[in-house]
Design a protein around this motif. Structure first.
Motif, PDB file in Angstrom:
ATOM      1  N   ARG A 296       0.839  -1.161  -0.064  1.00 32.54           N
ATOM      2  CA  ARG A 296      -0.116  -0.055  -0.011  1.00 32.54           C
ATOM      3  C   ARG A 296       0.855   1.179   0.157  1.00 32.54           C
ATOM      4  O   ARG A 296       0.607   2.108  -0.631  1.00 32.54           O
ATOM      5  N   ARG A 297       1.868   1.273   0.811  1.00 30.95           N
ATOM      6  CA  ARG A 297       2.802   2.582   1.002  1.00 30.95           C
ATOM      7  C   ARG A 297       3.147   2.830  -0.488  1.00 30.95           C
ATOM      8  O   ARG A 297       3.720   4.152  -0.880  1.00 30.95           O
ATOM      9  N   SER A 298       3.576   1.781  -1.097  1.00 36.36           N
ATOM     10  CA  SER A 298       4.340   1.875  -2.512  1.00 36.36           C
ATOM     11  C   SER A 298       3.403   2.360  -3.517  1.00 36.36           C
ATOM     12  O   SER A 298       3.749   2.260  -4.876  1.00 36.36           O
ATOM     13  N   ASN A 299       1.973   2.424  -3.416  1.00 32.69           N
ATOM     14  CA  ASN A 299       1.044   2.387  -4.164  1.00 32.69           C
ATOM     15  C   ASN A 299       0.865   1.463  -5.311  1.00 32.69           C
ATOM     16  O   ASN A 299       0.291   1.421  -6.486  1.00 32.69           O
ATOM     17  N   VAL A 300       1.469   0.136  -4.946  1.00 40.23           N
ATOM     18  CA  VAL A 300       1.243  -0.901  -5.655  1.00 40.23           C
ATOM     19  C   VAL A 300      -0.335  -1.661  -5.360  1.00 40.23           C
ATOM     20  O   VAL A 300      -1.165  -1.870  -6.468  1.00 40.23           O
ATOM     21  N   PHE A 301      -0.785  -1.504  -4.278  1.00 40.00           N
ATOM     22  CA  PHE A 301      -2.106  -1.520  -3.715  1.00 40.00           C
ATOM     23  C   PHE A 301      -2.617  -0.052  -3.414  1.00 40.00           C
ATOM     24  O   PHE A 301      -1.874   0.826  -2.887  1.00 40.00           O
ATOM     25  N   ASP A 302      -4.019  -0.093  -3.775  1.00 38.12           N
ATOM     26  CA  ASP A 302      -4.734   1.142  -3.369  1.00 38.12           C
ATOM     27  C   ASP A 302      -5.411   0.862  -1.993  1.00 38.12           C
ATOM     28  O   ASP A 302      -5.270  -0.374  -1.393  1.00 38.12           O
ATOM     29  N   ASP A 303      -6.058   1.811  -1.238  1.00 34.15           N
ATOM     30  CA  ASP A 303      -6.750   1.162  -0.145  1.00 34.15           C
ATOM     31  C   ASP A 303      -7.846   0.195  -0.073  1.00 34.15           C
ATOM     32  O   ASP A 303      -7.513  -0.599   0.539  1.00 34.15           O
ATOM     33  N   ALA A 304      -8.361   0.046  -1.149  1.00 34.09           N
ATOM     34  CA  ALA A 304      -9.405  -0.960  -1.178  1.00 34.09           C
ATOM     35  C   ALA A 304      -8.658  -2.430  -1.192  1.00 34.09           C
ATOM     36  O   ALA A 304      -9.114  -3.424  -0.615  1.00 34.09           O
ATOM     37  N   ALA A 305      -7.525  -2.451  -2.019  1.00 37.58           N
ATOM     38  CA  ALA A 305      -6.897  -3.652  -2.224  1.00 37.58           C
ATOM     39  C   ALA A 305      -6.326  -4.148  -0.921  1.00 37.58           C
ATOM     40  O   ALA A 305      -6.408  -5.192  -0.440  1.00 37.58           O
ATOM     41  N   TYR A 306      -5.659  -3.092  -0.279  1.00 36.93           N
ATOM     42  CA  TYR A 306      -5.085  -3.317   0.973  1.00 36.93           C
ATOM     43  C   TYR A 306      -6.027  -3.828   2.180  1.00 36.93           C
ATOM     44  O   TYR A 306      -5.896  -4.687   2.901  1.00 36.93           O
ATOM     45  N   LEU A 307      -6.993  -3.093   2.231  1.00 33.55           N
ATOM     46  CA  LEU A 307      -8.238  -3.492   3.190  1.00 33.55           C
ATOM     47  C   LEU A 307      -8.599  -4.759   3.057  1.00 33.55           C
ATOM     48  O   LEU A 307      -9.093  -5.595   3.777  1.00 33.55           O
ATOM     49  N   LYS A 308      -8.798  -5.256   1.656  1.00 39.68           N
ATOM     50  CA  LYS A 308      -9.307  -6.731   1.332  1.00 39.68           C
ATOM     51  C   LYS A 308      -8.237  -7.645   1.926  1.00 39.68           C
ATOM     52  O   LYS A 308      -8.741  -8.586   2.362  1.00 39.68           O
ATOM     53  N   GLU A 309      -6.922  -7.323   1.937  1.00 41.64           N
ATOM     54  CA  GLU A 309      -5.961  -8.350   2.099  1.00 41.64           C
ATOM     55  C   GLU A 309      -6.107  -8.244   3.969  1.00 41.64           C
ATOM     56  O   GLU A 309      -5.890  -9.388   4.590  1.00 41.64           O
ATOM     57  N   LEU A 310      -6.194  -7.189   4.494  1.00 42.99           N
ATOM     58  CA  LEU A 310      -6.308  -7.046   5.827  1.00 42.99           C
ATOM     59  C   LEU A 310      -7.566  -7.760   6.489  1.00 42.99           C
ATOM     60  O   LEU A 310      -7.563  -8.434   7.400  1.00 42.99           O
ATOM     61  N   GLN A 311      -8.567  -7.744   5.618  1.00 47.63           N
ATOM     62  CA  GLN A 311      -9.820  -8.641   6.156  1.00 47.63           C
ATOM     63  C   GLN A 311      -9.446 -10.061   5.945  1.00 47.63           C
ATOM     64  O   GLN A 311      -9.839 -10.852   6.860  1.00 47.63           O
ATOM     65  N   VAL A 312      -8.887 -10.434   5.092  1.00 46.97           N
ATOM     66  CA  VAL A 312      -8.455 -11.808   5.024  1.00 46.97           C
ATOM     67  C   VAL A 312      -7.543 -12.290   6.067  1.00 46.97           C
ATOM     68  O   VAL A 312      -7.994 -13.277   6.749  1.00 46.97           O
ATOM     69  N   LEU A 313      -6.572 -11.563   6.362  1.00 44.33           N
ATOM     70  CA  LEU A 313      -5.724 -11.727   7.780  1.00 44.33           C
ATOM     71  C   LEU A 313      -6.525 -11.734   8.921  1.00 44.33           C
ATOM     72  O   LEU A 313      -6.565 -12.795   9.899  1.00 44.33           O
ATOM     73  N   LEU A 314      -7.389 -10.814   9.203  1.00 45.95           N
ATOM     74  CA  LEU A 314      -8.326 -11.069  10.237  1.00 45.95           C
ATOM     75  C   LEU A 314      -9.320 -12.097  10.604  1.00 45.95           C
ATOM     76  O   LEU A 314      -9.458 -12.512  11.486  1.00 45.95           O
ATOM     77  N   LYS A 315      -9.940 -12.418   9.049  1.00 49.44           N
ATOM     78  CA  LYS A 315     -10.712 -13.508   9.374  1.00 49.44           C
ATOM     79  C   LYS A 315      -9.987 -14.854   9.593  1.00 49.44           C
ATOM     80  O   LYS A 315     -10.386 -15.610  10.322  1.00 49.44           O
ATOM     81  N   ARG A 316      -8.753 -14.931   9.177  1.00 49.83           N
ATOM     82  CA  ARG A 316      -7.977 -16.033   9.374  1.00 49.83           C
ATOM     83  C   ARG A 316      -7.702 -16.323  10.871  1.00 49.83           C
ATOM     84  O   ARG A 316      -7.582 -17.362  11.390  1.00 49.83           O
ATOM     85  N   HIS A 317      -7.294 -15.325  11.710  1.00 50.84           N
ATOM     86  CA  HIS A 317      -7.058 -15.302  13.033  1.00 50.84           C
ATOM     87  C   HIS A 317      -8.681 -15.454  13.917  1.00 50.84           C
ATOM     88  O   HIS A 317      -8.894 -16.743  14.527  1.00 50.84           O
ATOM     89  N   PHE A 318      -9.461 -14.541  13.499  1.00 46.44           N
ATOM     90  CA  PHE A 318     -10.431 -14.699  14.380  1.00 46.44           C
ATOM     91  C   PHE A 318     -11.452 -15.679  14.224  1.00 46.44           C
ATOM     92  O   PHE A 318     -12.084 -16.242  15.257  1.00 46.44           O
ATOM     93  N   GLU A 319     -11.559 -16.228  13.070  1.00 39.30           N
ATOM     94  CA  GLU A 319     -12.565 -17.354  12.665  1.00 39.30           C
ATOM     95  C   GLU A 319     -11.838 -18.631  12.810  1.00 39.30           C
ATOM     96  O   GLU A 319     -12.701 -19.664  13.219  1.00 39.30           O
TER      97      GLU A 319
END
Length: 487
Positions: A308-331
């Motif tokens: 995200r910092r390098s603008n390879v991802f935009d906010d939406a792409a980063y938040l999508k990956e973050l949601q995947v990460l959090l789902k993997r832990h909490f679920e």
């Protein structure tokens, strides 16, 4: 120590090794094969793949030997000044930590199949490949002659996998004085302009964070399979990536970016910023340590943040990956019994298996989640003037750059120094404890206009979680400096 590697009958899935040990002066020599490999903290017992094993002197005379452990042999030298061990290694599996041969590929992780003598670990090594002259070699080791690679010692040798093939595709870019090489083997037509642009972007922001790159060059070694796959392993000046399927779609490209950014961050974090218990590696047994949440969790967190910092991802792409990460832990294990330090220790027991339900946590997923909490805590307290970036920079300056190894207490002290306060609550709840973290995480997500919400769970099952933006959040763009600006 010299190694000659070939595969005269690749359809048999066997690799032939000759190991030459010169300067022998003792009546007995003990030869060891590694029992595990760096980057995967479990015993893999590579000796189980050895089919045939023989030892000779420099004149070709057989020498007597006995196996004294599952992966150690004691040789009676009988006055020989040189030993030659000849053996075959069977491998029918391709992942980022194996070795494999077919008629168009020789893929070697030297840690799988290279013997060593304990008192010779710090001596120079050479690796010779018996391959056609038309094949190319991709490896972090330096070539000293055609098909001959050299290493400063055994530790460098086994931390440098290689791909040899007539079908290697290659591109190069530079960040400062460092040359970065991207190697791809597989039935795929890379969009090199896009790949080089995006890889250069995330490489630059990672180098900017630490202020320098640890090596003079770096190699992304990539095998693309026809079947679904996702695996990467960090190495001294390279990473080994195995991905698939080779459909050339956006999913494959996103996977390539994600795993490559993660593994590049390891060039600092664990390759050099290494837990003291792993310095140096002892390849004969378990190397227990409690800080894999730093080695893998912090790296998992930063892998996507850097995109995200390098603008390879935009906010939406980063938040999508973050949601995947959090789902993997909490679920999956948000209510697990073990703490992060306990699960780090137990990597050597069953850390890479599904294991008993609700027993352990993932040092990757929970480790990244608590890295996010720490980063947002420091940023909220210091209004983004300090962050986890400062923690990792100090870890580099004090432990990685001098390469002296750190302890859990060292990491805690650096985090508290950057935060400017004791962090007992953080380490007790997030690192040493096993309490659910939803409410604590939401306290910090609110700082950046986000919330983790869940649906009603069926009895006995974990709730599904969803990352959402908080409606009407004020100053959201300013708060998202967490994603777009380094500290």
């Amino acid at each position: 120590m010299h190694y000659r590697i070939s595969s005269s009958n690749p359809s048999s899935r066997t690799i032939e090794i000759e190991f030459f040990l010169t300067g022998v002066s003792s009546p007995t020599v003990e030869l060891q094969l590694p029992a595990w490999r760096p980057g995967r903290y479990e015993l893999q017992n590579f000796a189980k793949n050895i089919q045939r094993f023989e030892i000779f002197d420099q004149n070709g005379n057989p020498l007597s030997f006995e196996k004294i452990t599952k992966d150690r042999w004691r040789v009676q030298t009988e006055g020989a000044s040189e030993l030659v061990a000849r053996y075959t290694y069977y491998s029918n599996t391709v992942n980022a930590g194996t070795s494999f041969a077919d008629d168009r590929l020789l893929y070697i992780n030297p840690v799988n199949l290279c013997l060593y003598a304990d008192d010779r670990l710090h001596e120079p090594c050479t690796l010779e490949l018996v391959i056609p002259d038309t094949w190319e070699i991709a490896c972090g080791l330096k070539p000293t002659a055609p098909n001959l690679l050299s290493a400063t010692d055994f530790y460098e040798l086994v931390d440098c996998p290689l791909i040899a093939s007539p079908e290697l595709q290659h591109a190069e870019y530079k960040v400062g004085e460092t040359a970065f090489h991207i190697w791809i083997n597989g039935a795929i037509r890379p969009d090199w302009e896009r790949i080089k642009r995006d890889f250069q972007r995330f490489s630059e922001v990672q180098v900017q964070l630490f202020g320098e790159f640890p090596e003079k060059d770096y190699h992304f070694l990539t095998l693309i399979l026809t079947t679904p796959f996702y695996h990467g392993v960090e190495h001294r000046n390279s990473t080994m990536l195995v991905l698939g399927p080779n459909d050339e779609g956006e999913g494959l490209y996103t996977d390539l970016l994600g795993v490559s950014s993660h593994e590049l961050f390891h060039a600092w974090n664990v390759i050099r910023i290494r837990p003291a218990e792993l310095l140096p590696y002892d390849f004969t047994k378990e190397n227990y340590f409690t800080t894999c949440f730093v080695a893998e969790g912090v790296t998992t967190y930063y892998g996507d943040v850097m995109l995200r910092r390098s603008n390879v991802f935009d906010d939406a792409a980063y938040l999508k990956e973050l949601q995947v990460l959090l789902k993997r832990h909490f679920e999956a294990n948000g209510r697990a019994f073990q703490s992060l330090t306990e699960s780090s220790w137990d990597l050597w027991l069953d850390g890479y298996d599904k294991g008993v339900p609700n027993r352990k946590v993932s040092v990757y997923n929970k480790g990244a989640t608590v890295a996010l909490i720490l980063d947002l805590h420091i940023r909220r307290k210091r209004n983004h003037a300090r962050s986890l970036d400062d923690v990792m920079r100090l870890m580099w300056e004090r432990f990685g750059k001098p390469f002296i190894g750190y302890t859990l207490d060292d990491y805690r002290a650096v985090a508290e120094e950057v935060a400017g306060e004791p962090l007992d609550w953080y380490f007790d709840r997030c690192i040493f404890g096993n309490e659910p973290l939803e409410s604590l995480l939401n306290e910090y997500l609110a700082f950046v206009g986000l919330s983790l919400e869940s649906d009603a769970a069926d009895q006995g099952s974990a709730p599904a979680v969803f990352l959402v933006q908080i409606d009407g959040s004020e100053g959201l763009e300013d708060r998202f400096r967490w994603l777009t600006n380094q500290r």
